[in-house]
Write a protein that holds these residues in place. Structure first.
Motif, PDB file in Angstrom:
ATOM      1  N   ASP A  46      -6.043   7.510   6.768  1.00  0.00           N
ATOM      2  CA  ASP A  46      -5.353   7.017   7.950  1.00  0.00           C
ATOM      3  C   ASP A  46      -5.500   5.507   8.039  1.00  0.00           C
ATOM      4  N   VAL A  47      -4.753   4.892   8.946  1.00  0.00           N
ATOM      5  CA  VAL A  47      -4.767   3.437   9.091  1.00  0.00           C
ATOM      6  C   VAL A  47      -6.187   2.920   9.309  1.00  0.00           C
ATOM      7  N   GLU A  75      -4.549  -3.647   4.028  1.00  0.00           N
ATOM      8  CA  GLU A  75      -5.868  -3.651   4.653  1.00  0.00           C
ATOM      9  C   GLU A  75      -6.470  -2.253   4.708  1.00  0.00           C
ATOM     10  N   THR A  76      -5.623  -1.233   4.664  1.00  0.00           N
ATOM     11  CA  THR A  76      -6.122   0.142   4.637  1.00  0.00           C
ATOM     12  C   THR A  76      -6.501   0.567   3.225  1.00  0.00           C
ATOM     13  N   LEU A  77      -5.625   0.327   2.269  1.00  0.00           N
ATOM     14  CA  LEU A  77      -5.818   0.843   0.915  1.00  0.00           C
ATOM     15  C   LEU A  77      -6.597  -0.098   0.001  1.00  0.00           C
ATOM     16  N   ARG A  78      -6.574  -1.403   0.303  1.00  0.00           N
ATOM     17  CA  ARG A  78      -7.283  -2.370  -0.529  1.00  0.00           C
ATOM     18  C   ARG A  78      -8.093  -3.334   0.355  1.00  0.00           C
ATOM     19  N   LYS A  94      -2.674  20.424   1.649  1.00  0.00           N
ATOM     20  CA  LYS A  94      -3.093  20.556   3.037  1.00  0.00           C
ATOM     21  C   LYS A  94      -2.195  19.676   3.905  1.00  0.00           C
ATOM     22  N   GLN A  95      -2.355  19.826   5.207  1.00  0.00           N
ATOM     23  CA  GLN A  95      -1.664  18.942   6.135  1.00  0.00           C
ATOM     24  C   GLN A  95      -2.688  18.265   7.041  1.00  0.00           C
ATOM     25  N   GLU A  96      -2.470  16.979   7.294  1.00  0.00           N
ATOM     26  CA  GLU A  96      -3.339  16.225   8.188  1.00  0.00           C
ATOM     27  C   GLU A  96      -2.534  15.068   8.756  1.00  0.00           C
ATOM     28  N   TYR A  97      -2.528  14.944  10.083  1.00  0.00           N
ATOM     29  CA  TYR A  97      -1.751  13.875  10.700  1.00  0.00           C
ATOM     30  C   TYR A  97      -2.185  12.534  10.132  1.00  0.00           C
ATOM     31  N   ASN A  98      -1.193  11.670   9.852  1.00  0.00           N
ATOM     32  CA  ASN A  98      -1.491  10.415   9.177  1.00  0.00           C
ATOM     33  C   ASN A  98      -0.523   9.347   9.638  1.00  0.00           C
ATOM     34  N   SER A  99      -1.038   8.338  10.341  1.00  0.00           N
ATOM     35  CA  SER A  99      -0.157   7.285  10.842  1.00  0.00           C
ATOM     36  C   SER A  99       0.139   6.223   9.784  1.00  0.00           C
ATOM     37  N   LEU A 100      -0.631   6.166   8.703  1.00  0.00           N
ATOM     38  CA  LEU A 100      -0.307   5.237   7.617  1.00  0.00           C
ATOM     39  C   LEU A 100       1.037   5.609   7.006  1.00  0.00           C
ATOM     40  N   GLY A 101       1.325   6.911   6.951  1.00  0.00           N
ATOM     41  CA  GLY A 101       2.595   7.357   6.388  1.00  0.00           C
ATOM     42  C   GLY A 101       3.792   6.799   7.116  1.00  0.00           C
TER      43      GLY A 101
END
Length: 326
Positions: A46-47, A75-78, A94-101
């Motif tokens: 996530d973010v 800033e999230t991934l690197r 699986k499913q998981e809510y993700n605001s980065l998407g």
């Protein structure tokens, strides 16, 4: 908007996001399809996952900060000040809510169209539906007057008005009436062809044609009321009620605000709420919205709207009868 681009043949939901945005994700991530990005089965962090949490005073002090899609993603991934987060699970399992998407989807829209997110959402949705009180502020923190004020409580116990905020290119300002018009038009098929609209109501399944599990088994109910399984289609959440009615919709939160819009597919039951809060804790129930929604959904029953945490956002479940907008 991504589904509109799919209907136009400009985006293939089964192609990896890495195809459209090469180099955006580190090599530690397997190919993630656009569909997996939109139905929260990507396995992405996530973010700002892993970053130290901000105190409320820090949130207040930095409420005007603005970040581009690229800045949030990088800033999230690197991150430069902590270990890089890896995949949370294999894509599609699986499913998981993700605001980065959502931010990556915004970046995809800009790459495919060559236009800003603000320009595209204005041209594709706001103007056609005449959503005159909805806007994309981009990096302008000002609120159109009059407006509902939101607050945070600082360390001295004092409420601080945080109505004006920075955010990122995907932030939007709207009203309950405009949200009602939007969800009505969406479900009526005025924004998407039938095939793409159906994707929004389709829960992700595995190779055995079973709905994939939700990462936190307590956080989702399927339309059949089954706990532990995915409850999101492409962007929409399914919410089963005790009488078997199924709502579809979405919640949203910012500092000082909690909002939601839900409806049955036939629009016989729909509702929108927008409330002012004094907390940034999106995983905590809000008693005001709970009382409003309970009165509208089941005033004589013991049913209580579920309040769930979905990757940093809380889903306050409820609705209003047609024409009644708490």
């Amino acid at each position: 908007m991504v589904l509109q681009l799919a209907a136009e043949g400009r985006v293939d939901l089964n192609r990896p996001i890495q195809h459209y945005l090469p180099g955006l994700l580190p090599d530690t991530f397997q190919p993630i399809t656009v569909r997996q990005l939109l139905n929260f089965t990507s396995g992405l962090p996530d973010v700002l996952e892993g970053a130290p949490p901000q105190s409320t005073d820090e949130q207040i002090a930095h409420r005007y900060d603005y970040q581009t899609f690229d800045q949030i993603i990088q800033e999230t991934l690197r991150p430069a000040d902590r270990p890089r987060p890896g995949p949370r699970f294999a894509p599609g399992t699986k499913q998981e809510y993700n605001s980065l998407g959502f931010r990556i989807a915004g970046k995809l829209i800009e790459r495919i169209t060559g236009h800003s997110f603000k320009n595209e959402v204005t041209a594709r949705i706001l103007r056609p539906l005449r959503l005159d009180r909805t806007s994309v502020p981009q990096d302008d923190p000002r609120m159109p007057r009059p407006y509902l004020h939101g607050y945070l409580i600082n360390s001295a116990g004092e409420p601080v008005d945080v109505s004006e905020q920075g955010g990122d290119p995907s932030n939007m300002i709207s009203t309950p009436a405009d949200l009602d018009r939007f969800i009505t038009a969406l479900f009526q098929g005025r924004l998407l062809p039938t095939a793409q609209l159906e994707e929004m109501f389709t829960l992700p399944k595995d190779e055995d044609d079973k709905v994939v599990p939700y990462a936190d088994a307590s956080n989702c109910l399927t339309p059949e009321g089954k706990p532990g399984a995915a409850c999101f289609g492409l962007g929409l959440m399914s919410v089963p009620l005790p009488d078997g009615t199924v709502l579809w919709g979405k919640t949203g939160h910012d500092y000082g605000y909690a909002n939601g819009m839900f409806a049955t597919r036939d629009l016989s039951l729909r509702g929108v709420y927008s409330i002012s809060t004094t907390s940034s804790d999106n995983g905590r129930p809000n008693p005001i919205s709970d009382r409003l929604l309970l009165a509208a959904v089941a005033p004589t029953s013991k049913y209580r709207p579920r309040v769930e945490s979905c990757g940093g956002e809380c889903a306050e479940r409820g609705l209003a009868r047609r024409g009644s907008m708490p």
